[in-house]
Write an enzyme that holds these catalytic residues in place. Sequence first.
Site, PDB file in Angstrom:
ATOM      1  N   LYS A 177      -0.447  11.468   5.575  1.00  0.00           N
ATOM      2  CA  LYS A 177      -0.070  10.510   6.475  1.00  0.00           C
ATOM      3  C   LYS A 177       0.523   9.171   5.787  1.00  0.00           C
ATOM      4  O   LYS A 177       1.721   8.685   6.303  1.00  0.00           O
ATOM      5  CB  LYS A 177      -1.321  10.004   7.282  1.00  0.00           C
ATOM      6  CG  LYS A 177      -1.154   8.844   8.243  1.00  0.00           C
ATOM      7  CD  LYS A 177      -1.477   7.511   7.636  1.00  0.00           C
ATOM      8  CE  LYS A 177      -2.993   7.365   7.260  1.00  0.00           C
ATOM      9  NZ  LYS A 177      -3.476   6.172   6.764  1.00  0.00           N
ATOM     10  N   LYS A 223       0.633  -1.284  -0.070  1.00  0.00           N
ATOM     11  CA  LYS A 223      -0.151   0.149   0.076  1.00  0.00           C
ATOM     12  C   LYS A 223       0.775   1.130   0.117  1.00  0.00           C
ATOM     13  O   LYS A 223       0.540   2.251  -0.648  1.00  0.00           O
ATOM     14  CB  LYS A 223      -1.017  -0.021   1.089  1.00  0.00           C
ATOM     15  CG  LYS A 223      -1.948   1.166   1.411  1.00  0.00           C
ATOM     16  CD  LYS A 223      -2.801   1.387   0.264  1.00  0.00           C
ATOM     17  CE  LYS A 223      -3.506   2.585   0.096  1.00  0.00           C
ATOM     18  NZ  LYS A 223      -4.666   2.746   1.032  1.00  0.00           N
TER      19      LYS A 223
END
Length: 291
Positions: A238, A170
């Site tokens: 983030k 990811k």
Amino acid sequence: MTVGFIGLGIMGSPMAVHLVDAGHDVIGFDVVPASLSAFAEAGGTAAANVAETVTQAEVVITMLPDHPHVESVVFGEDGVLANAKDGLLLIDMSTIRPESSLAIAEAAKAKGVRVLDAPVSGGEAGAKNAALSIMVGGEEADFNAAKPLFDLLGKTVVHVGPHGAGQVVKAANQLVVGGTYALVAEAIVLLEASGVDARTGLDVLAGGLAASRILDLKRETMVARQFAPGFRIDLHHKDMGIALAAARQADVSLPVTGLVAQLIAAARAMGHGSLDHSALLKVTEQLSSRG
């Protein structure tokens, strides 16, 4: 199957509803009361807290913003591990640090809980259309057990390796997505500054080697400066931190990733954190004094 679903936000809500529509008994929890009400109206069962969500479940799915939220839900006094049945399958579909996923898997094993890290890509549209890409880390047997649920949520479902591997994949996904947005933004600025219609120019790019899912899905809204969030700048900021930390852990240099991370940080500093990550265009425009 009885499924506990924790985190009914932009992504989690449609995912949980897909499971309900497929006939599963889904018990959902979110800290936002309106999200719980909407889930109940869609046929789910609203829980009062995490413990109530977990005690009845065979599988628990978490879909939360960042690792502190996941760790709080998993490790808390009234959390997942404190209330799990023996043999529970915990599937964390949040995007968090690989080391957090590893720590959760290790702690869960001592409690007789099986764990998969299964972050997703595809944004709000992918969640709504059950077309997510799901990258899964953990034991193959647990992946096989969860596969029927994953197939209700996504079109590309791949077991990518052991615990933590899903989060690494990811991170790689997010650096590619961020870099592509940054380059599409530069293409729009270049086209418009040169007197070329950006919509027409991007249509040509989308039919050639520069084609991408981002051009397919976002070129129209980017040219129109429509930045309603499907995936917020704040969350991509983030995620780029996760990618840079993973690079440090792996002892590799990712210079372009570092630059893209700074562009996303700039978008956030400019006050665009709540906008879609395609709003990187606003940073590029500002750098060229065209915003």
